[in-house]
Each structure stands twice: as C-alpha cells, then as structure tokens.
Design an enzyme around this catalytic site. Structure first.
Site, PDB file in Angstrom:
ATOM      1  N   CYS A   3       0.859  -1.194   0.000  1.00  0.00           N
ATOM      2  CA  CYS A   3       0.000   0.000   0.000  1.00  0.00           C
ATOM      3  C   CYS A   3       0.888   1.234   0.000  1.00  0.00           C
ATOM      4  O   CYS A   3       1.670   1.458   0.931  1.00  0.00           O
ATOM      5  CB  CYS A   3      -0.924   0.002   1.216  1.00  0.00           C
ATOM      6  SG  CYS A   3      -1.820   1.548   1.404  1.00  0.00           S
ATOM      7  N   CYS A   6       0.467   3.543   3.077  1.00  0.00           N
ATOM      8  CA  CYS A   6       1.122   2.982   4.271  1.00  0.00           C
ATOM      9  C   CYS A   6       2.625   3.261   4.192  1.00  0.00           C
ATOM     10  O   CYS A   6       3.243   3.635   5.195  1.00  0.00           O
ATOM     11  CB  CYS A   6       0.873   1.479   4.376  1.00  0.00           C
ATOM     12  SG  CYS A   6      -0.759   1.028   5.016  1.00  0.00           S
ATOM     13  N   HIS A  45      -3.966   1.402   8.279  1.00  0.00           N
ATOM     14  CA  HIS A  45      -4.573   1.114   6.978  1.00  0.00           C
ATOM     15  C   HIS A  45      -6.077   0.905   7.118  1.00  0.00           C
ATOM     16  O   HIS A  45      -6.528  -0.055   7.732  1.00  0.00           O
ATOM     17  CB  HIS A  45      -3.930  -0.121   6.344  1.00  0.00           C
ATOM     18  CG  HIS A  45      -4.439  -0.392   4.958  1.00  0.00           C
ATOM     19  ND1 HIS A  45      -3.960   0.265   3.849  1.00  0.00           N
ATOM     20  CD2 HIS A  45      -5.434  -1.198   4.519  1.00  0.00           C
ATOM     21  CE1 HIS A  45      -4.615  -0.146   2.776  1.00  0.00           C
ATOM     22  NE2 HIS A  45      -5.524  -1.036   3.159  1.00  0.00           N
ATOM     23  N   HIS A  96      -6.453   3.344   0.338  1.00  0.00           N
ATOM     24  CA  HIS A  96      -6.120   3.661   1.733  1.00  0.00           C
ATOM     25  C   HIS A  96      -6.840   4.978   1.997  1.00  0.00           C
ATOM     26  O   HIS A  96      -6.591   5.971   1.287  1.00  0.00           O
ATOM     27  CB  HIS A  96      -4.602   3.778   1.901  1.00  0.00           C
ATOM     28  CG  HIS A  96      -4.120   4.146   3.280  1.00  0.00           C
ATOM     29  ND1 HIS A  96      -3.136   3.413   3.961  1.00  0.00           N
ATOM     30  CD2 HIS A  96      -4.442   5.157   4.103  1.00  0.00           C
ATOM     31  CE1 HIS A  96      -2.907   3.983   5.142  1.00  0.00           C
ATOM     32  NE2 HIS A  96      -3.693   5.049   5.247  1.00  0.00           N
ATOM     33  N   HIS A  98      -8.229   8.430   2.489  1.00  0.00           N
ATOM     34  CA  HIS A  98      -7.546   9.722   2.454  1.00  0.00           C
ATOM     35  C   HIS A  98      -8.559  10.815   2.204  1.00  0.00           C
ATOM     36  O   HIS A  98      -9.582  10.617   1.532  1.00  0.00           O
ATOM     37  CB  HIS A  98      -6.443   9.745   1.387  1.00  0.00           C
ATOM     38  CG  HIS A  98      -6.893   9.318   0.032  1.00  0.00           C
ATOM     39  ND1 HIS A  98      -7.043   7.993  -0.317  1.00  0.00           N
ATOM     40  CD2 HIS A  98      -7.237  10.033  -1.072  1.00  0.00           C
ATOM     41  CE1 HIS A  98      -7.450   7.910  -1.570  1.00  0.00           C
ATOM     42  NE2 HIS A  98      -7.581   9.143  -2.054  1.00  0.00           N
ATOM     43  N   HIS A 100      -8.830  14.607   0.662  1.00  0.00           N
ATOM     44  CA  HIS A 100      -8.203  15.676  -0.116  1.00  0.00           C
ATOM     45  C   HIS A 100      -8.586  17.008   0.531  1.00  0.00           C
ATOM     46  O   HIS A 100      -9.778  17.297   0.700  1.00  0.00           O
ATOM     47  CB  HIS A 100      -8.736  15.692  -1.552  1.00  0.00           C
ATOM     48  CG  HIS A 100      -8.487  14.435  -2.336  1.00  0.00           C
ATOM     49  ND1 HIS A 100      -7.478  14.343  -3.276  1.00  0.00           N
ATOM     50  CD2 HIS A 100      -9.108  13.236  -2.345  1.00  0.00           C
ATOM     51  CE1 HIS A 100      -7.509  13.135  -3.828  1.00  0.00           C
ATOM     52  NE2 HIS A 100      -8.488  12.442  -3.290  1.00  0.00           N
TER      53      HIS A 100
HETATM   54  P1  AMP Z   1      -8.028   9.255  -5.153  1.00  0.00           P
HETATM   55  O1  AMP Z   1      -8.015   9.262  -6.655  1.00  0.00           O
HETATM   56  O2  AMP Z   1      -9.170   9.971  -4.518  1.00  0.00           O
HETATM   57  O3  AMP Z   1      -7.865   7.843  -4.623  1.00  0.00           O
HETATM   58  O4  AMP Z   1      -6.765  10.081  -4.700  1.00  0.00           O
HETATM   59  C1  AMP Z   1      -5.475   9.561  -4.756  1.00  0.00           C
HETATM   60  C2  AMP Z   1      -4.557  10.740  -4.841  1.00  0.00           C
HETATM   61  O5  AMP Z   1      -3.274  10.309  -4.485  1.00  0.00           O
HETATM   62  C3  AMP Z   1      -4.458  11.376  -6.224  1.00  0.00           C
HETATM   63  O6  AMP Z   1      -4.846  12.733  -6.155  1.00  0.00           O
HETATM   64  C4  AMP Z   1      -2.985  11.207  -6.594  1.00  0.00           C
HETATM   65  O7  AMP Z   1      -2.481  12.319  -7.294  1.00  0.00           O
HETATM   66  C5  AMP Z   1      -2.343  11.056  -5.233  1.00  0.00           C
HETATM   67  N1  AMP Z   1      -1.094  10.314  -5.174  1.00  0.00           N
HETATM   68  C6  AMP Z   1      -0.845   9.092  -5.708  1.00  0.00           C
HETATM   69  N2  AMP Z   1       0.404   8.714  -5.429  1.00  0.00           N
HETATM   70  C7  AMP Z   1       0.961   9.705  -4.706  1.00  0.00           C
HETATM   71  C8  AMP Z   1       2.251   9.926  -4.125  1.00  0.00           C
HETATM   72  N3  AMP Z   1       3.240   9.020  -4.232  1.00  0.00           N
HETATM   73  N4  AMP Z   1       2.475  11.091  -3.459  1.00  0.00           N
HETATM   74  C9  AMP Z   1       1.498  12.019  -3.367  1.00  0.00           C
HETATM   75  N5  AMP Z   1       0.272  11.859  -3.879  1.00  0.00           N
HETATM   76  C10 AMP Z   1       0.005  10.742  -4.544  1.00  0.00           C
HETATM   77 ZN    ZN Z   2      -2.402   1.507   3.525  1.00  0.00          ZN
END
Ligand code: AMP
Ligand code: ZN
Length: 112
Positions: A3, A6, A45, A96, A98, A100
């Site tokens: 993940c 994680c 997680h 995971h 999150h 925004h």
């Molecule tokens: P979601 O599409 O709502 O699942 O959001 C996932 C978010 O994670 C997207 O906005 C991606 O740009 C962001 N993301 C994916 N990988 C990374 C990373 N390594 N560092 C920072 N953001 C990331």
């Molecule tokens: Zn995770």
C-alpha cells in the site's frame, strides 16, 4: 501488504510532509488539482470511508482536527474543500482512506 500510502505514512516512500502526529499523516498531492492540494490520511490502513466503524472512527476526528490546523496554516481563510473519494464510481484510485484538502481557488457545486 503493498500500500503506497502505508509506505508514505511510515516514511518508506518519500513525500512532501505537511503534518504528522501519532495517528495522522498529511502530505502534498503529487498531482495537485488546486493551488493547495494536501492529502490527510490515517497511519493505520483503512481501505476507504466505507470501512469506518466504531472501532476505528476516532482517527477521523483527529484527521479533521489536523485539517482545520493545516488549512489555517496554509492561509485558506477564504474557504477550502475536503473530499474523500470512496470506491471506483467515485474515482478512488488509492485504496487507503484519504481526505483531499483543496484550496486556493473557487470550486463549483455539484462536483463532476
Ligand atoms: P483518489 O483518486 O481519490 O484515490 O486520490 C489519490 C490521490 O493520491 C491522487 O490525487 C494522486 O495524485 C495522489 N497520489 C498518488 N500517489 C501519490 C504519491 N506518491 N504522493 C502524493 N500523492 C500521490
Ligand atoms: Zn495503507
């Protein structure tokens, strides 16, 4: 478990950290959708908002406490948006939980 968030929370995968406490980690989104675009995650997680239960929900309160502080520190006094995409139809790409935190521009409603 493989993940990416994680890994970021543990510091194994690099990120631009904004905030950290015992249970919460926040970092800049790699593909920002607004001038300020920060992701706030539980260190533990949890797959998505659909997996929040009475056993794990206290971290959600901690996340929103962190969000208010992060938004203040980022100068988002005009407003901001907090979004959690849950599941494929909503466009969740990282499984995971999150949130925004988006700010620095005006947003439309309803979202696309
Ligand atoms: P979601 O599409 O709502 O699942 O959001 C996932 C978010 O994670 C997207 O906005 C991606 O740009 C962001 N993301 C994916 N990988 C990374 C990373 N390594 N560092 C920072 N953001 C990331
Ligand atoms: Zn995770």
């Amino acid at each position: 478990m493989d993940c990416i968030f994680c890994g970021i929370a543990k510091g194994d995968i690099p990120s631009k950290k904004v905030y950290e406490d015992d249970n919460v980690f926040a970092f800049y989104d790699i593909s920002p959708q607004s001038p300020v675009h920060i992701l706030i995650i539980p260190k533990a997680h949890i797959v998505s908002a659909a997996e929040i239960t009475s056993e794990n929900s206290s971290v959600v309160a901690r996340i929103f406490e962190a969000a208010a502080k992060i938004a203040r520190d980022a100068g988002l006094s005009e407003g901001f948006r907090i979004v959690s995409n849950c599941g494929d139809s909503a466009g969740q790409t990282v499984k995971h939980l999150h949130f925004h935190l988006l700010g620095g521009r005006d947003f439309t409603w309803p979202p696309g």
